[in-house]
Design an enzyme around this catalytic site. Structure first.
Site, PDB file in Angstrom:
ATOM      1  N   ASP A 172      -2.912  11.907   9.802  1.00 41.60           N
ATOM      2  CA  ASP A 172      -4.223  11.651   9.184  1.00 41.60           C
ATOM      3  C   ASP A 172      -5.020  12.934   9.356  1.00 41.60           C
ATOM      4  O   ASP A 172      -4.871  13.608  10.389  1.00 41.60           O
ATOM      5  CB  ASP A 172      -4.925  10.483   9.924  1.00 41.60           C
ATOM      6  CG  ASP A 172      -6.164   9.966   9.187  1.00 41.60           C
ATOM      7  OD1 ASP A 172      -7.018  10.783   8.798  1.00 41.60           O
ATOM      8  OD2 ASP A 172      -6.275   8.749   8.997  1.00 41.60           O
ATOM      9  N   ARG A 183       0.808  -1.212   0.000  1.00 43.32           N
ATOM     10  CA  ARG A 183       0.000   0.000   0.000  1.00 43.32           C
ATOM     11  C   ARG A 183       0.855   1.283   0.000  1.00 43.32           C
ATOM     12  O   ARG A 183       1.786   1.399  -0.774  1.00 43.32           O
ATOM     13  CB  ARG A 183      -0.989  -0.068   1.181  1.00 43.32           C
ATOM     14  CG  ARG A 183      -2.047  -1.181   0.929  1.00 43.32           C
ATOM     15  CD  ARG A 183      -2.883  -1.521   2.144  1.00 43.32           C
ATOM     16  NE  ARG A 183      -3.579  -0.401   2.752  1.00 43.32           N
ATOM     17  CZ  ARG A 183      -4.803   0.022   2.438  1.00 43.32           C
ATOM     18  NH1 ARG A 183      -5.484  -0.585   1.503  1.00 43.32           N
ATOM     19  NH2 ARG A 183      -5.343   1.045   3.075  1.00 43.32           N
ATOM     20  N   TYR A 228      -8.220   5.728  17.585  1.00 41.20           N
ATOM     21  CA  TYR A 228      -7.342   5.993  16.432  1.00 41.20           C
ATOM     22  C   TYR A 228      -7.116   7.508  16.284  1.00 41.20           C
ATOM     23  O   TYR A 228      -5.973   7.954  16.119  1.00 41.20           O
ATOM     24  CB  TYR A 228      -7.966   5.408  15.162  1.00 41.20           C
ATOM     25  CG  TYR A 228      -7.251   5.798  13.891  1.00 41.20           C
ATOM     26  CD1 TYR A 228      -6.090   5.137  13.487  1.00 41.20           C
ATOM     27  CD2 TYR A 228      -7.723   6.847  13.093  1.00 41.20           C
ATOM     28  CE1 TYR A 228      -5.428   5.507  12.320  1.00 41.20           C
ATOM     29  CE2 TYR A 228      -7.068   7.216  11.924  1.00 41.20           C
ATOM     30  CZ  TYR A 228      -5.926   6.545  11.538  1.00 41.20           C
ATOM     31  OH  TYR A 228      -5.260   6.911  10.385  1.00 41.20           O
TER      32      TYR A 228
HETATM   33  N1  NAP Z   1      -4.822   4.670   3.217  1.00 42.92           N
HETATM   34  C1  NAP Z   1      -5.286   5.882   3.404  1.00 42.92           C
HETATM   35  O1  NAP Z   1      -6.085   6.393   2.605  1.00 42.92           O
HETATM   36  C2  NAP Z   1      -4.835   6.678   4.608  1.00 42.92           C
HETATM   37  C3  NAP Z   1      -5.637   7.733   5.062  1.00 42.92           C
HETATM   38  C4  NAP Z   1      -5.218   8.445   6.183  1.00 42.92           C
HETATM   39  C5  NAP Z   1      -4.027   8.148   6.824  1.00 42.92           C
HETATM   40  N2  NAP Z   1      -3.271   7.120   6.348  1.00 42.92           N
HETATM   41  C6  NAP Z   1      -2.021   6.802   7.074  1.00 42.92           C
HETATM   42  O2  NAP Z   1      -0.998   6.545   6.125  1.00 42.92           O
HETATM   43  C7  NAP Z   1      -0.196   5.442   6.556  1.00 42.92           C
HETATM   44  C8  NAP Z   1      -0.203   4.335   5.513  1.00 42.92           C
HETATM   45  O3  NAP Z   1      -1.531   3.984   5.217  1.00 42.92           O
HETATM   46  P1  NAP Z   1      -1.907   2.522   4.666  1.00 42.92           P
HETATM   47  O4  NAP Z   1      -3.374   2.534   4.432  1.00 42.92           O
HETATM   48  O5  NAP Z   1      -0.973   2.163   3.573  1.00 42.92           O
HETATM   49  O6  NAP Z   1      -1.563   1.668   5.984  1.00 42.92           O
HETATM   50  P2  NAP Z   1      -2.036   0.166   6.323  1.00 42.92           P
HETATM   51  O7  NAP Z   1      -2.049  -0.630   5.085  1.00 42.92           O
HETATM   52  O8  NAP Z   1      -3.306   0.219   7.119  1.00 42.92           O
HETATM   53  O9  NAP Z   1      -0.877  -0.290   7.327  1.00 42.92           O
HETATM   54  C9  NAP Z   1       0.494  -0.273   6.916  1.00 42.92           C
HETATM   55  C10 NAP Z   1       1.244  -1.363   7.599  1.00 42.92           C
HETATM   56  O10 NAP Z   1       1.319  -1.140   9.001  1.00 42.92           O
HETATM   57  C11 NAP Z   1       1.829  -2.328   9.539  1.00 42.92           C
HETATM   58  N3  NAP Z   1       1.479  -2.514  10.945  1.00 42.92           N
HETATM   59  C12 NAP Z   1       0.269  -2.426  11.549  1.00 42.92           C
HETATM   60  N4  NAP Z   1       0.376  -2.770  12.850  1.00 42.92           N
HETATM   61  C13 NAP Z   1       1.690  -3.081  13.060  1.00 42.92           C
HETATM   62  C14 NAP Z   1       2.439  -3.543  14.173  1.00 42.92           C
HETATM   63  N5  NAP Z   1       1.877  -3.781  15.362  1.00 42.92           N
HETATM   64  N6  NAP Z   1       3.765  -3.771  14.007  1.00 42.92           N
HETATM   65  C15 NAP Z   1       4.354  -3.563  12.821  1.00 42.92           C
HETATM   66  N7  NAP Z   1       3.703  -3.140  11.724  1.00 42.92           N
HETATM   67  C16 NAP Z   1       2.386  -2.910  11.848  1.00 42.92           C
HETATM   68  C17 NAP Z   1       1.283  -3.490   8.691  1.00 42.92           C
HETATM   69  O11 NAP Z   1       2.403  -4.298   8.316  1.00 42.92           O
HETATM   70  P3  NAP Z   1       2.288  -5.870   7.917  1.00 42.92           P
HETATM   71  O12 NAP Z   1       1.302  -5.924   6.774  1.00 42.92           O
HETATM   72  O13 NAP Z   1       3.662  -6.253   7.533  1.00 42.92           O
HETATM   73  O14 NAP Z   1       1.787  -6.597   9.132  1.00 42.92           O
HETATM   74  C18 NAP Z   1       0.650  -2.755   7.494  1.00 42.92           C
HETATM   75  O15 NAP Z   1       0.935  -3.347   6.248  1.00 42.92           O
HETATM   76  C19 NAP Z   1      -0.755   5.020   7.912  1.00 42.92           C
HETATM   77  O16 NAP Z   1      -0.029   5.652   8.949  1.00 42.92           O
HETATM   78  C20 NAP Z   1      -2.184   5.533   7.886  1.00 42.92           C
HETATM   79  O17 NAP Z   1      -2.709   5.816   9.175  1.00 42.92           O
HETATM   80  C21 NAP Z   1      -3.657   6.382   5.274  1.00 42.92           C
END
Ligand code: NAP
Length: 250
Positions: free
Chosen positions: A143, A17, A156
């Protein structure tokens, strides 16, 4: 062959992602990269292999559960040992799910605060000396819901609010050697848990640009921040204007 001078970036949670896109664009920009993962070993190793095919010895992976305090310290030690330098830390890993007050648990609290703010803080602490040696950068993935509540996601949102304040506090504390900034994504990739089509439509209606963003939008902002030596302590919303809220009538 990579030279000792080639800068090094660690991105947490970067097997998939947004983190994966950040790693790919940093690598394309010439960085050596450290891909941290917890459960996504296959994705992380495939990503590293493909980057090492493009440039030998340019990508490594490290596994760590960020909820385990000892594992966080080990991650920092291993990251420093990878290439014997560190220039960029991107705190991207995060857990995300609803916690209505009526059913929220202590485990939810520890998980959401642990991954979104406690581990980032202690990674900053452990890696600050190495980052300072290279006038490095920290970027925290915040976020827009650090400042605007998301229904039923209070833990969160509180954790991301703490990460926002951590960004500003450490930008002061680590200056002038390390710059600390944040990126506040809006709707970029839908959460991995299923979201109803009606909920997606409702979110899209709140976005002035009327569409979701792309992982490239986030990675481009990371590169912009890395190339902007006079920006520190800022949180940049990459959200298609969503954080503006609804227009008020006169
Ligand atoms: N996606 C969006 O539209 C969006 C919107 C607002 C904010 N954000 C922020 O942007 C960032 C990336 O977003 P995303 O959607 O790509 O994130 P995501 O897919 O929800 O999470 C990214 C990775 O975090 C790792 N993770 C979760 N818990 C963990 C733990 N206890 N120890 C180690 N690793 C852990 C997981 O790794 P593994 O898969 O290897 O377990 C997961 O693949 C995040 O900080 C999110 O809050 C994203």
């Amino acid at each position: 062959m990579q030279s000792f001078d080639t800068p090094v970036a660690l991105v947490t949670g970067s097997a998939k992602r947004l983190g994966r896109q950040i790693i790919s664009q940093l690598h394309q920009a010439g960085y050596r990269v450290i891909i941290h993962y917890n459960q996504s070993a296959t994705d992380a190793n495939n990503l590293a292999s493909s980057l090492n095919q493009q440039r030998p010895d340019s990508a490594l992976t490290i596994q760590a559960n960020l909820l385990d305090d000892r594992a966080v310290q080990l991650l920092a030690n291993k990251a420093l040992a990878c290439f014997n330098r560190l220039d960029v830390l991107i705190n991207n890993a995060s857990s995300f799910y609803a916690t209505p007050l009526s059913s929220a648990t202590l485990t939810n609290w520890d998980d959401l605060f642990g991954s979104n703010v406690k581990a980032p803080y202690f990674l900053c602490k452990a890696l600050a000396p190495a980052l300072a040696a290279n006038k490095g950068c920290i970027i925290n993935m915040v976020d827009i819901h650090a400042q605007q509540p998301l229904q039923d996601h209070s833990i969160y949102c509180m954790a991301k609010a703490a990460l926002l304040m951590m960004t500003k506090s450490l930008a002061r504390e680590l200056a002038p050697t390390i710059r600390v900034n944040g990126i506040a994504p809006g709707a970029i990739l839908w959460p991995s848990q299923q979201l109803a089509e009606a909920d997606k439509t409702a979110i899209l209606q709140q976005i002035p640009l009327q569409r979701t963003g792309t992982p490239e939008d986030i990675a481009n902002t990371v590169l912009f921040l890395l190339q902007s030596p006079y920006i520190s302590g800022q949180i940049i919303a990459v959200d298609g204007g969503r954080s503006l809220g609804a227009a008020q009538k006169a």
